[in-house]
Design a protein around this motif. Structure first.
Motif, PDB file in Angstrom:
ATOM      1  N   CYS A  23       0.391  -7.793   1.723  1.00  0.00           N
ATOM      2  CA  CYS A  23      -1.154  -7.725   2.073  1.00  0.00           C
ATOM      3  C   CYS A  23      -1.495  -6.268   1.249  1.00  0.00           C
ATOM      4  O   CYS A  23      -0.941  -5.697   0.746  1.00  0.00           O
ATOM      5  CB  CYS A  23      -1.500  -7.462   3.551  1.00  0.00           C
ATOM      6  N   CYS A  25      -3.397  -3.931   2.237  1.00  0.00           N
ATOM      7  CA  CYS A  25      -3.671  -2.507   2.861  1.00  0.00           C
ATOM      8  C   CYS A  25      -2.619  -1.476   2.025  1.00  0.00           C
ATOM      9  O   CYS A  25      -1.630  -1.624   1.499  1.00  0.00           O
ATOM     10  CB  CYS A  25      -2.804  -2.590   4.308  1.00  0.00           C
ATOM     11  N   CYS A  38      -4.344  -4.834   8.695  1.00  0.00           N
ATOM     12  CA  CYS A  38      -5.135  -5.892   8.517  1.00  0.00           C
ATOM     13  C   CYS A  38      -4.491  -7.111   9.269  1.00  0.00           C
ATOM     14  O   CYS A  38      -3.537  -7.235   9.778  1.00  0.00           O
ATOM     15  CB  CYS A  38      -5.307  -6.260   7.041  1.00  0.00           C
ATOM     16  N   CYS A  41      -0.780  -7.856   8.043  1.00  0.00           N
ATOM     17  CA  CYS A  41       0.544  -6.830   8.619  1.00  0.00           C
ATOM     18  C   CYS A  41       0.402  -6.947  10.272  1.00  0.00           C
ATOM     19  O   CYS A  41       1.409  -6.448  10.735  1.00  0.00           O
ATOM     20  CB  CYS A  41       0.300  -5.677   7.816  1.00  0.00           C
TER      21      CYS A  41
END
Ligand SMILES: [Zn+2]
Lengths: 480, 102
Positions: A23, A25, A38, A41
């Motif tokens: 992801c 992040c 997020c 995750c």
């Protein structure tokens, strides 16, 4: 009875990507708790993870540097277990068909070259961080998921390591390689590089492996060696006393200097790996491998060999200077400007590294730039300053960042080579020390060292030593 | 095989074990039902095992896709408030869980 230890290492290296494994992040260190998470995750329902291409390429680069074979069709798998730091209830990892297999690292141990096999290199995601408070009536723990999903590369060695010292050397070598490629910060204290060890012992000459213990919590290179030394001794003592080794996980307790059994009540792990359905395979064609190979930097061993031949340096110097890519670059930048390489190497390994180490400064932030160091060495070479004065100049350069020329001019440190000037100081010293002169004439020639020291002192260290030595010896001969 | 036929490929102990791995609490009455269902799945797998797959590559994914990547760019995350909104238990910016000791 003599025993030999057999050690295999499992290394986890945090990859230096900007974003997480699956992801977007951020992977920045020390952010406010739970601010870099997020739905992906956190494993919320309905999300779709997507592989970070850079993480795959970092893994491949490392695998290539470790002489591994990249698996052309590699897949991710779910490793299922429950723990509060694992929001999904599984860790995405690689099991069958990992990123790469079957490599090796060449090590020098006690002057002997040894090859240590690499079983596999694979990618996975990190778990979150649990915080506990040490009080008995505390019934809760806290979870920060910022670290969850940060890309990790796992490197598994073959059980080819036969001493604690070799284990440390292997780890240092991996660190150097990964730091050269720039795929990991490689800080064991901060946890960006972690290491677990499988340790067993067997009688010398025996082929079969003994029962192994897994040792964890060794978060420095020094601790790794000490923990393994202890664990090997413990196992030998256990067998000698007629006991048995049990398969278990043991934690290194640095304060006590021992490994302690975790005595986990948890049943044997049953991870039920299966292919991760949300992530499609990574297909690696020859072209991709070739393109990446071309971006691999010169690795520590190659660089060391080149330093020995190109700069005619002793192996020891070459080893120190290539211990990091930045230090090697520093040396080479100096070497472009100053061609007496051994002298240059002496100054970098001596004054420069000592000063950096004392101040805890990285070579990247070295206050003396290569140009300044080279210019100072030229001043020595040209006889403008003596080697002794140069140390003073160097300290000043380090402290202020000024050039050697400016320091020498401002402080009047130019070497005195003028014969008349030195002679007048010599005469002064001879006059003030009649006893020493008499002793010299009586055959105690070693006293000349004292007289040289006196002249040096009066000249504030600036007298050219060669000129001084010759003039003083001549002058003493004349004193009949 | 009809629904009524009994199959005992999975023991009650194995049902308990799988339930524990899955962190499921099962009523005693449900266990024989689960035993039957799981056993029947194994029966089916056994049937598949009889097929000749000598020249068939193992299927790890049913989609004819590979190399789906993202570029390494950091994007905005959730705010801690939003991330913690549905947490069963929390304290400040942390998720809170029953104490775990290693
Ligand atoms: Zn995320």
């Amino acid at each position: 009875m003599t025993y030999e230890p057999v050690i295999g290492l499992e290394i986890h290296a945090q990859l230096t990507t900007q974003s997480k494994m699956f992801c977007g992040c951020s992977t920045k260190f020390e952010q406010a708790p739970n601010s870099s998470i997020c739905p992906v995750c956190l494993g919320l329902p309905g999300v779709l993870p997507v592989v970070n291409k850079k993480a795959v390429e970092y893994g491949m680069l490392t695998a290539l540097a470790l002489n591994c074979r990249i698996v052309p069709h590699n897949i991710f798998a779910r490793k299922n277990y429950f723990y509060p730091d694992l929001p999904k209830g599984y860790q995405v990892s690689q099991y069958e068909q990992p990123l790469a297999q079957k490599g090796f690292v060449q090590l020098e141990i006690n002057g002997r070259s040894q090859r240590i096999g690499i079983n596999r290199v694979h990618l996975e995601e990190d778990a979150g961080k649990l915080l506990h408070q040490n009080s008995k009536d505390n019934k809760v723990s806290w979870v920060d998921f910022n670290r969850t999903g940060i890309p990790l590369m796992e490197i598994v060695s073959e059980p080819d390591i036969f001493s604690a010292e070799a284990a440390k050397a292997f780890m240092v070598k991996l660190r150097d390689i990964m730091a050269y490629i720039g795929v990991c910060d490689c800080n064991m204290e901060e946890g960006s590089l972690r290491c677990d060890a499988n340790v067993s012992i067997r009688r010398v000459g025996e082929k079969e492996l003994g029962v192994k213990a897994e040792v964890k919590n060794m978060n420095s290179f020094r601790f790794l060696q000490r923990a393994l030394e202890y664990e090997i001794e413990r196992q030998v003592a256990e067998l000698e006393a007629g006991g048995r080794i049990i398969q278990e996980t043991r934690l290194w307790d640095e304060a006590k200097g021992i490994t302690v059994s975790m005595r986990s009540k948890e049943e044997a792990h049953d991870y039920r790996y299966f292919p991760e359905p949300d992530l499609v395979p990574v297909m690696v064609e020859e072209g991709w491998v070739e393109r990446l190979s071309k971006t691999l930097p010169e690795l520590p061993d190659e660089k060391r060999t080149r330093f020995i031949s190109q700069y005619q340096l002793p192996a020891y110097d070459a080893g120190v200077l290539t211990s990091s890519r930045e230090l090697a670059d520093y040396f080479e930048n100096c070497a472009k400007l100053f061609a007496e390489y051994k002298m240059l190497s002496n100054w970098i390994m001596g004054e420069l590294l000592r000063e950096l180490k004392q101040q805890g400064v990285d070579i990247k932030r070295c206050p003396v730039n290569p140009e300044n160091l080279a210019n100072m060495l030229k001043l020595i070479q040209q006889g403008v300053i003596s080697g002794k004065i140069a140390k003073q100049v160097f300290e000043e350069m380090y402290r202020t960042g000024a050039t050697a020329q400016d320091i020498v001019k401002a402080k009047g440190l130019e070497q005195i080579t003028d014969t008349q000037q030195i002679l007048s100081i010599i005469d002064q010293v001879i006059q003030q020390n009649p006893d020493s002169v008499a002793a010299y004439k009586a055959g105690k020639t070693r006293i000349i060292g004292f007289l040289i020291g006196q002249v040096m002192q009066l000249s504030r260290g600036k007298a050219n030593p060669q000129v001084l030595n010759k003039l003083l010896a001549d002058r003493l001969k004349d004193q009949k | 095989m009809s629904q009524e036929e009994k199959s005992n490929k999975i023991s009650i102990e194995e049902v308990d074990y799988i339930a524990r791995l899955s962190r499921l609490k099962m009523k005693p009455a449900d266990k024989p039902v689960m035993q039957q269902q799981l056993s029947r799945i194994l029966d089916y797998i056994e049937k598949l095992n009889k097929l000749d797959t000598e020249n068939v590559a193992p299927t790890t994914h049913i989609l004819p896709l590979g190399n789906v990547f993202r570029e390494d760019e950091a994007k905005a995350s959730l705010s801690p408030e939003a991330a913690l909104e549905n947490a069963p238990d929390k304290e400040g910016s942390f998720f809170r869980v029953p104490r775990v000791i290693e």
